[in-house]
Design a protein around this motif. Structure first.
Motif, short mmCIF file in Angstrom:
data_model
loop_
_atom_site.label_atom_id
_atom_site.label_comp_id
_atom_site.label_asym_id
_atom_site.label_seq_id
_atom_site.Cartn_x
_atom_site.Cartn_y
_atom_site.Cartn_z
N VAL A 134 0.84 -1.20 0.00
CA VAL A 134 0.00 0.00 0.00
C VAL A 134 0.87 1.25 0.00
O VAL A 134 0.57 2.23 -0.70
N LEU A 135 1.96 1.24 0.76
CA LEU A 135 2.89 2.37 0.76
C LEU A 135 3.46 2.57 -0.64
O LEU A 135 3.56 3.71 -1.12
N PHE A 136 3.82 1.47 -1.29
CA PHE A 136 4.34 1.55 -2.66
C PHE A 136 3.28 2.16 -3.58
O PHE A 136 3.58 3.04 -4.40
N ALA A 137 2.04 1.69 -3.44
CA ALA A 137 0.95 2.20 -4.27
C ALA A 137 0.74 3.69 -4.04
O ALA A 137 0.49 4.45 -4.99
N ILE A 147 5.86 13.08 2.63
CA ILE A 147 5.49 12.47 3.91
C ILE A 147 6.42 13.03 4.97
O ILE A 147 7.65 13.02 4.81
N TYR A 148 5.83 13.53 6.03
CA TYR A 148 6.64 14.18 7.07
C TYR A 148 7.05 13.16 8.14
O TYR A 148 6.22 12.66 8.90
N LEU A 153 10.33 16.28 9.08
CA LEU A 153 11.18 16.15 7.89
C LEU A 153 10.36 15.70 6.68
O LEU A 153 9.86 14.58 6.66
N PRO A 154 10.21 16.56 5.66
CA PRO A 154 9.43 16.18 4.47
C PRO A 154 10.24 15.28 3.55
O PRO A 154 11.36 15.63 3.15
N VAL A 155 9.69 14.14 3.19
CA VAL A 155 10.36 13.19 2.29
C VAL A 155 9.41 12.85 1.15
O VAL A 155 8.28 12.44 1.41
N PRO A 156 9.82 13.04 -0.11
CA PRO A 156 8.96 12.66 -1.23
C PRO A 156 8.59 11.18 -1.13
O PRO A 156 9.43 10.34 -0.78
N SER A 157 7.35 10.85 -1.44
CA SER A 157 6.88 9.47 -1.26
C SER A 157 7.71 8.44 -2.03
O SER A 157 7.99 7.36 -1.47
N PRO A 158 8.13 8.68 -3.28
CA PRO A 158 8.97 7.68 -3.95
C PRO A 158 10.30 7.47 -3.24
O PRO A 158 10.79 6.34 -3.15
N LEU A 159 10.88 8.56 -2.72
CA LEU A 159 12.14 8.44 -2.00
C LEU A 159 11.96 7.63 -0.72
O LEU A 159 12.83 6.85 -0.34
#
Length: 214
Positions: A134-137, A147-148, A153-159
């Motif tokens: 689901v996280l991958f999706a 995603i904080y 700390l903001p991190v792009p979802s693909p990263l």
């Protein structure tokens, strides 16, 4: 209709909040297994029971069994946060298929590895493989979302997917945190990738590259 089109035939869109029903099912099973621990053996994925006692349903039911409050809390929190958003984007039927299929295949692949490596007397429980799918999706459906971490700390979802995959790889081969099914987590990510390629007809890597360019 050819084979490819039949595989990719879309469901009629609905948003029935299947995510909440899945969470409820996990909670109910957690209560049952807490009151009567024998159900952990019946529902968890335990190779001797699977093969000798022909408990073939375990490859499906293991993902609804959890070992403790912390275990179920973090899995259900991840399912709630990412599941509702993914379900809203792709529809309840597609989401249910994604979740249950990825969880089941991750369990089956883990079982195969257990047998090939001689780890026969082990037990696999938890929704983590399905939740990682689901996280991958989420990262494919919302590639520009951030995603904080720790709310700061903001991190792009693909990263974030790449980071989680790297952590699981290192943990699996280093033996760090040995009580965690790192291999099943990795299978969850890999099966979700295959799901998008085969079922949805979307290349996640291409989606992420396009999001990065724009």
């Amino acid at each position: 209709m050819n084979f490819k089109n039949s595989i990719r035939k879309p469901f009629k869109y609905t948003n029935a909040h299947i995510t909440l029903y899945l969470i409820a099912a996990n909670v109910v099973v957690f209560i049952i297994t807490s009151v009567s621990p024998k159900w952990k053996i019946i529902l968890g994925l335990y190779p001797p029971a699977f093969f000798t006692l022909k408990m073939y349903w375990q490859v499906f039911t293991y993902m609804f069994v959890h070992g403790g409050l912390e275990h179920i809390f973090f899995n259900m929190f991840g399912l709630l946060v990412f599941g509702l958003a993914v379900e809203r984007a792709i529809g309840s039927k597609e989401f249910a298929l994604l979740y249950l299929l990825c969880g089941t295949v991750s369990g089956a692949l883990s079982l195969a590895v257990f047998m090939l490596t001689g780890y026969y007397n082990v037990s696999l429980i938890g929704a983590s493989g399905a939740v990682y799918a689901v996280l991958f999706a989420f990262a494919v459906v919302y590639p520009r979302s951030k995603i904080y971490i720790w709310g700061i700390l903001p991190v792009p979802s693909p990263l974030l997917v790449v980071i989680y995959a790297a952590i699981e790889l290192v943990s699996q081969f280093s033996g760090f945190n040995g009580g965690v099914a790192h291999m099943t987590h990795l299978f969850g990510l890999a099966v979700a990738y295959a799901y998008f390629m085969i079922r949805i007809g979307v290349n996640p890597v291409r989606v992420w590259k396009d999001a990065w360019k724009n």
